[in-house]
Design an enzyme around this catalytic site. Structure first.
Site, PDB file in Angstrom:
ATOM      1  CB  CYS A  49      24.567  46.258  83.474  1.00 21.09           C
ATOM      2  SG  CYS A  49      25.226  46.277  85.134  1.00 21.09           S
ATOM      3  CB  CYS A  53      28.134  46.985  82.487  1.00 20.17           C
ATOM      4  SG  CYS A  53      28.658  47.435  84.159  1.00 20.17           S
ATOM      5  CB  CYS A  80      24.879  49.195  86.957  1.00 16.97           C
ATOM      6  SG  CYS A  80      26.658  49.221  87.000  1.00 16.97           S
ATOM      7  CB  CYS A  83      27.339  50.587  82.716  1.00 14.22           C
ATOM      8  SG  CYS A  83      25.870  49.729  83.300  1.00 14.22           S
TER       9      CYS A  83
END
Ligand SMILES: [Zn+2]
Length: 364
Positions: A49, A53, A80, A83
């Protein structure tokens, strides 16, 4: 349009200079200023991330840091979906969108369309823009329009022409805008504000005489001196063309309330946040003053810290000048800005008053 284009206030730090502790802190704070500077992977979920995030907070022992998405992918982590850490262009695209807004400020620029250009939903776009530029897209566009309008109104043949060139749909909206930013309409602005009315009242306070002056929009002047007539003189110097009148009734409701809350504040009971203000100044001054209002009571910042925070890291001198030009003491808390070495620096109303104010706020 460089003059209204605020540079992003996140620092372009050297990745190597960010310690793992600092990175972990950024993750806990979901600090978007670190986005794209590093990435974190969570070994238990296999996902990596950006620091900002909004996904669940991981356990520190499961977290690893990477300085590029490629390195995280090599470590067999997946980007992810929330994000989108591989979308590195996001900060750049915010900056180029700010330039786009500056260039197209006269046109209507709906948030929805700007968000589409940034490939974000409007809410997220607005948040990201504010974090990067320091203003919402709308505030930024309107700051740009003001710059254009002020520049054009001085040499435009007709005021209407200047207003249209600056992109205000109807002249009445521009008049409104001028009303709130300069507290005088464009015709008066050209003449130098000669028909503006300002009323004032004075009071004895713990810091000596205080003079509060206001237009029908709010307080435009709050200053201190040991001598009442000097204050009145300072007021007329500040607004040389306005019609200055002592409030017909010193006990008029607004002035009575304002003086009351000023005295409450000086006794350590109030924070003066609720006063209506009529703030005038250049785009830059208002950027600084606006920021000063966000410094909580009891805290102090250095001139360079303020410069950094408003996205003008080289501008500490300009920040000091803007602080010195403040006409509304306490409500725009320029006393909360001190020198980098901790010394108090100057204060328009005397360094002793500055020291007293800071002492008072520390005790609260
Ligand atoms: Zn994420």
């Amino acid at each position: 349009m460089e003059n209204c284009y605020a540079r992003p206030n996140h620092m372009r730090k050297d990745i190597a200079s960010i310690s793992n502790d600092e990175k972990w802190k950024a993750v806990l704070e979901r600090n978007s200023k670190y986005d794209n500077l590093f990435f974190y992977g969570v070994l238990t979920t296999g996902v990596f991330c950006k620091p900002s995030c909004s996904s669940r907070e991981p356990l520190r022992k499961n977290v690893r840091f990477y300085d590029s998405p490629q390195k995280a992918i090599v470590a067999k982590l997946r980007p992810c979906k929330r994000c989108r850490p591989t979308d590195q262009k996001q900060n750049e695209s915010i900056e180029s969108l700010a330039l786009y807004i500056a260039r197209n400020a006269p046109k209507p620029l709906p948030l929805k369309e700007l968000a589409q250009l940034a490939k974000l939903n409007p809410h997220h776009f607005q948040k990201k823009f504010k974090a990067t530029i320091g203003l919402t897209p709308k505030q930024f566009q309107s700051a740009c329009r003001e710059v254009i309008l002020k520049r054009q109104i001085k040499d435009a043949k007709s005021i209407t022409e200047a207003i249209y060139a600056a992109g205000y749909g109807s002249s009445s909206r521009a008049y409104e805008k001028f009303d709130t930013t300069l507290a005088m309409n464009p015709k008066n602005f050209r003449k130098g504000g000669s028909s503006e009315e300002i009323s004032y009242a004075t009071a004895v306070t713990k810091l000596g005489y205080a003079l509060i002056a206001a237009t029908n929009k709010g307080i435009c002047f709050l200053q201190f001196d040991d001598n009442e007539s000097k204050l009145i003189q300072a007021l007329s110097l500040e607004f040389p063309k306005a019609q200055i009148l002592r409030s017909p009734n010193q006990k008029s409701d607004s002035f009575r309330l304002w003086i009351q809350s000023l005295n409450h504040y000086l006794e350590g009971k109030d924070n003066l946040r609720s006063l209506p203000l009529d703030i005038r100044g250049t785009v830059f001054q208002r950027l600084v003053w606006n920021y000063l209002q966000s410094i909580p009571s009891g805290k102090t910042y250095s001139y360079s810290e303020v410069a950094q925070a408003i996205g003008k890291p080289q501008g500490h001198r300009a920040v000091a000048t803007a602080c010195a030009a403040n006409t509304i003491a306490i409500a725009i808390p320029c006393h909360r800005v001190i020198r980098g070495d901790g010394s108090l620096s100057g204060y328009r109303w005397g360094i002793e008053r500055k020291a007293k104010l800071l002492e008072l706020e520390l005790k609260k």
